[in-house]
Design a protein around this motif. Structure first.
Motif: not given
Lengths: 291, 258
Positions: B197-212, B215-218
């Motif tokens: 809802e509020h964040f334009p961008r996101a970084l998805l971490l699982a120790r390694r970066p999974v997606a960045w 926000a909706r695509e990540t």
């Protein structure tokens, strides 16, 4: 009126040793009070105690070489205090042992080494002097040393006050904005050792921490601001110095313990009677506000 | 390509030889608002510590663009609430980057502190002792500290824990205000709906970066599924991460050629 003068004023007017004892203990109160406030707020009261005992072997080395003279005993005490503080800190940082345990180990060793060293040369009276001090025998050298430490302590604390408060209040924040966290910690430990060494001849190795920690713990019950706590701690130190010396003079009590005992009485009164003490917090409230 | 506020190049951060953030490369554009998401133990807080410089990198580097002022609100504040300080003393800590140890606090600094308290809805609390604040009030006060720091890069580690809806709304509004002022903001968040809802961008971490990225695509289901497969427990017998058996094949190629 006359008897009041005889009781409160005359001892200090008539006797030089009483004047020097008063001057020495007043100066000690001014230096040690604020240091004690930060020591207790950082939950390091017992560290102060441990450091005070840790000074002993260094002072005893001076005593072995030169007898009961403050000037050679002081640098020895400083070195021993620093070694124990840094050694205990290093053990806790490099091993699993926590700092309170390593500090206890270091100071117990230091205390026993010190007592053995003093006993090797001196009599049991010398040992008593080293352990409990001789505030009535303060000479000019001792007063000059106490004066220097007292002049230096508040100045250093004023200069570093923002870092000292930030380090107590939110150490992680201080680390994120400045590299002063660790230096300030060691400067503060240095002030603790200096003030303990200054109080060493007056109050001895066992009680010199008394004028540091007891006024601060008592002051906590009277105020909720750091600055006022420092002022109240100094005032309590001053009152108990005067009271203790008078008690000691009139009732032939050992003077160092009499001073600390007076501080203890003020503490005992503060615990129930202070605005943040037991009575104020336990008092049942029969009425309450709307918001 | 916009200017970077923060650049990661092959950054690995960790504890006792075990990586908590593994081979992160990329840049955070100046003025962007990014949510950092991932399961517990996926390296979010570690990344924050690495950016502030409290945890040195095991390999690679993390570069904050020169001249950037950083403000950091940690997840587990080491704040001592029993310390005798007032709210105004706490918020004045934020003046440190501007005035340091000895600089006098001027009247404009006092204005900045009281403005910050008003902005977080805490005006009137100046003289209150910090041990009397509720959890939400304390979090508002800590946001005021960040406000006073007037930083270009703002790092918030799980700032919405144990916060009621109204406080949450106020804090989100503050974060959006910082975003509008072209400040770079990174926020560790658990609530994925909040991120969408509020964040334009996101970084998805699982120790390694999974997606960045967006926000909706990540936060698309296939990425979340990949992130969920990672094991939180660290394996004491995990093989050493070496360039040749991993991702950096150029090294292996060079070695083979020599």
């Amino acid at each position: 009126m006359n008897s009041l003068y005889d009781f409160f004023i005359a001892p200090f007017v008539e006797f030089g040793f009483m004047q020097r004892a008063l001057l020495g203990s007043l100066m000690l109160s001014i230096g040690a009070g604020p240091v004690g406030v930060f020591l207790t707020l950082r939950r390091m009261s017992l560290t102060g105690d441990a450091m005070a005992h840790a000074i002993l072997p260094g002072a005893a080395a001076g005593f072995l070489l030169y007898g009961l003279e403050l000037v050679p005993m002081t640098p020895g005490g400083l070195v021993a205090g620093m070694v124990v503080a840094l050694g205990a800190g290093a053990v806790s940082r490099l091993t699993v042992q926590k700092e309170d345990a390593s500090m206890a180990a270091f100071y117990l060793i230091a205390l026993s080494v010190g007592v053995v060293m003093v006993s090797m040369r001196g009599s049991s009276i010398d040992l008593m002097h080293v352990l409990f001090g001789t505030v009535l025998a303060l000479n000019t050298d001792a007063l000059v040393l106490i004066g220097l430490v007292t002049a230096m302590t508040p100045v250093t604390m004023l200069v570093f006050r923002r870092a000292l408060i930030a380090e107590c209040l939110d150490p992680l924040f201080l680390r994120s904005v400045s590299g002063l966290g660790s230096p300030v910690h060691f400067i503060f430990l240095g002030l603790v050792v200096l003030n303990l060494v200054a109080g060493f001849q007056a109050l001895g190795t066992l009680l010199s921490v008394g004028l540091m920690v007891l006024p601060a713990t008592a002051a906590r019950f009277w105020t909720s601001r750091v600055e006022t706590m420092c002022v109240v701690a100094i005032a309590i130190g001053v009152l108990s110095s005067i009271g203790g010396l008078l008690l000691s003079y009139h009732f032939s009590l050992p003077s160092g313990p009499a001073i600390i005992l007076s501080t203890g009485v003020i503490y005992a009164v503060s615990v129930p009677a202070g605005p943040r003490g037991v009575l104020a917090t336990m008092r049942p409230r029969t009425s309450h506000r709307t918001a | 390509m916009p200017d970077a506020a923060l650049t990661f190049s092959d950054l690995t951060l960790g504890y006792a030889g075990h990586p908590a953030v593994h081979h992160l490369s990329g840049l955070v554009p100046k003025g962007s608002l990014t949510a950092v998401v991932g399961a517990n133990g996926s390296g979010k807080s570690t990344l924050m510590k690495g950016i502030v410089g409290m945890l040195p990198p095991m390999t690679g580097s993390c570069t904050v663009t020169a001249g950037t002022r950083v403000a950091y609100l940690p997840q587990q504040s080491e704040l001592d609430r029993s310390f005798p300080a007032r709210v105004v003393d706490l918020v004045s800590l934020g003046l440190w980057p501007r005035r340091g140890l000895l600089g006098r606090h001027r009247s404009e600094d006092k204005d900045a502190v009281s403005k910050a308290l008003t902005a977080v809805g805490m005006s009137g609390f100046e003289k209150r002792s910090i041990d009397t604040l509720s959890g939400g009030q304390l979090q508002r006060a800590l946001f005021a500290v960040v406000l006073v720091q007037d930083a270009d890069l703002i790092l918030l580690d799980e700032p919405f824990n144990a916060i009621d809806a109204r406080t949450l709304g106020d804090l989100i509004a503050l974060i959006k205000r910082w975003h509008g002022e072209e400040r770079t903001v990174l926020v560790v968040v658990h609530d994925l709906d909040l991120v969408r809802e509020h964040f334009p961008r996101a970084l998805l971490l699982a120790r390694r970066p999974v997606a960045w990225g967006d926000a909706r695509e990540t936060l698309a289901p296939e990425n979340l599924l990949r992130a969920r497969r990672f094991h939180e427990a660290r394996d004491e017998n995990a093989p050493w991460c070496e360039p040749e058996n991993d991702h950096d094949h150029s090294h292996a190629a060079q070695r083979a050629a020599s």
